[in-house]
Design a protein around this motif. Structure first.
Motif, short mmCIF file in Angstrom:
data_model
loop_
_atom_site.label_atom_id
_atom_site.label_comp_id
_atom_site.label_asym_id
_atom_site.label_seq_id
_atom_site.Cartn_x
_atom_site.Cartn_y
_atom_site.Cartn_z
N PRO A 46 -19.64 -30.53 61.69
CA PRO A 46 -20.51 -29.66 62.48
C PRO A 46 -21.91 -30.26 62.69
O PRO A 46 -22.50 -30.08 63.76
CB PRO A 46 -20.60 -28.37 61.66
N ALA A 47 -22.40 -30.99 61.71
CA ALA A 47 -23.72 -31.61 61.86
C ALA A 47 -23.71 -32.64 63.00
O ALA A 47 -24.67 -32.72 63.78
CB ALA A 47 -24.15 -32.27 60.55
N LEU A 48 -22.63 -33.40 63.10
CA LEU A 48 -22.51 -34.36 64.20
C LEU A 48 -22.41 -33.65 65.54
O LEU A 48 -23.02 -34.09 66.53
CB LEU A 48 -21.29 -35.26 63.98
N PHE A 49 -21.67 -32.56 65.58
CA PHE A 49 -21.56 -31.78 66.83
C PHE A 49 -22.92 -31.20 67.21
O PHE A 49 -23.29 -31.20 68.38
CB PHE A 49 -20.51 -30.67 66.69
N ILE A 50 -23.66 -30.70 66.22
CA ILE A 50 -25.00 -30.15 66.49
C ILE A 50 -25.91 -31.23 67.05
O ILE A 50 -26.65 -31.00 68.01
CB ILE A 50 -25.60 -29.53 65.22
N ALA A 51 -25.86 -32.41 66.45
CA ALA A 51 -26.71 -33.52 66.91
C ALA A 51 -26.38 -33.89 68.36
O ALA A 51 -27.28 -34.08 69.19
CB ALA A 51 -26.54 -34.73 66.00
N ALA A 52 -25.09 -33.98 68.68
CA ALA A 52 -24.68 -34.32 70.05
C ALA A 52 -25.15 -33.26 71.04
O ALA A 52 -25.66 -33.58 72.12
CB ALA A 52 -23.17 -34.50 70.12
N TRP A 53 -24.99 -31.99 70.66
CA TRP A 53 -25.39 -30.91 71.56
C TRP A 53 -26.91 -30.88 71.74
O TRP A 53 -27.40 -30.67 72.85
CB TRP A 53 -24.87 -29.57 71.04
N ALA A 54 -27.64 -31.11 70.66
CA ALA A 54 -29.10 -31.12 70.75
C ALA A 54 -29.59 -32.27 71.63
O ALA A 54 -30.55 -32.12 72.39
CB ALA A 54 -29.71 -31.22 69.36
N LEU A 55 -28.94 -33.41 71.51
CA LEU A 55 -29.36 -34.57 72.30
C LEU A 55 -29.04 -34.43 73.78
O LEU A 55 -29.83 -34.84 74.63
CB LEU A 55 -28.70 -35.84 71.76
N PHE A 56 -27.87 -33.87 74.10
CA PHE A 56 -27.42 -33.92 75.48
C PHE A 56 -27.18 -32.58 76.18
O PHE A 56 -27.11 -32.55 77.40
CB PHE A 56 -26.11 -34.72 75.55
N GLY A 57 -27.01 -31.48 75.44
CA GLY A 57 -26.57 -30.27 76.12
C GLY A 57 -27.35 -29.01 75.86
O GLY A 57 -27.09 -28.00 76.50
N LEU A 68 -28.09 -33.93 80.46
CA LEU A 68 -27.05 -34.42 81.35
C LEU A 68 -26.83 -33.43 82.47
O LEU A 68 -26.95 -32.23 82.28
CB LEU A 68 -25.74 -34.61 80.57
N THR A 69 -26.49 -33.95 83.64
CA THR A 69 -26.19 -33.09 84.78
C THR A 69 -24.93 -33.59 85.46
O THR A 69 -24.45 -34.69 85.19
CB THR A 69 -27.35 -33.10 85.81
N GLY A 70 -24.39 -32.77 86.32
CA GLY A 70 -23.24 -33.16 87.12
C GLY A 70 -22.01 -33.47 86.30
O GLY A 70 -21.66 -32.73 85.37
N LEU A 71 -21.35 -34.57 86.64
CA LEU A 71 -20.11 -34.94 85.97
C LEU A 71 -20.33 -35.28 84.51
O LEU A 71 -19.47 -35.02 83.67
CB LEU A 71 -19.44 -36.11 86.69
#
Length: 117
Positions: A46-57, A68-71
């Motif tokens: 979950p920590a890795l998922f949180i980091a990815a979401w915080a960085l990009f989404g 990130l936008t679009g595709l």
């Protein structure tokens, strides 16, 4: 009335995001491995998922470090929510995995139609 439904759809997205974290954590704790590996996976995934979401989404990209936008945004969401469904599936919860992903697809389609993305 449509405003209420749009708000409910945005709220559903938030709960789906939490569902991904719960699913990935559950998967980690259900591994058939030593207790320390379960702990590492149950907390680390979950920590890795949180980091990815915080960085990009985060915040539809508005609060993300690298929005990130679009595709690219669509790919992120498919990987993120698909990862939650895959974690449920890997935990042996096939029906909840299918339902989770189906709810995500309906939510995503409605967000696109209502321009909530």
């Amino acid at each position: 009335m449509l405003g209420i439904v749009k708000g409910a759809n945005a709220t559903l997205m938030f709960f789906l995001e939490l569902g991904v974290l719960a699913s990935v954590g559950y998967w980690g704790f259900t591994l058939s491995a030593a207790w320390w590996i379960k702990l590492l996976a149950g907390v680390g995934a979950p920590a890795l998922f949180i980091a990815a979401w915080a960085l990009f989404g985060a915040g539809g990209g508005a609060n993300a470090t690298f929005p990130l936008t679009g595709l690219a945004r669509a790919a992120l969401e498919i990987l993120w929510f698909g990862g939650g469904a895959a974690a449920l599936y890997a935990s042996g919860l096939v029906t909840p995995a299918v339902v989770f992903f189906a709810v995500f697809v309906v939510n995503a389609v409605l967000r696109i139609v209502w321009k909530q993305v």
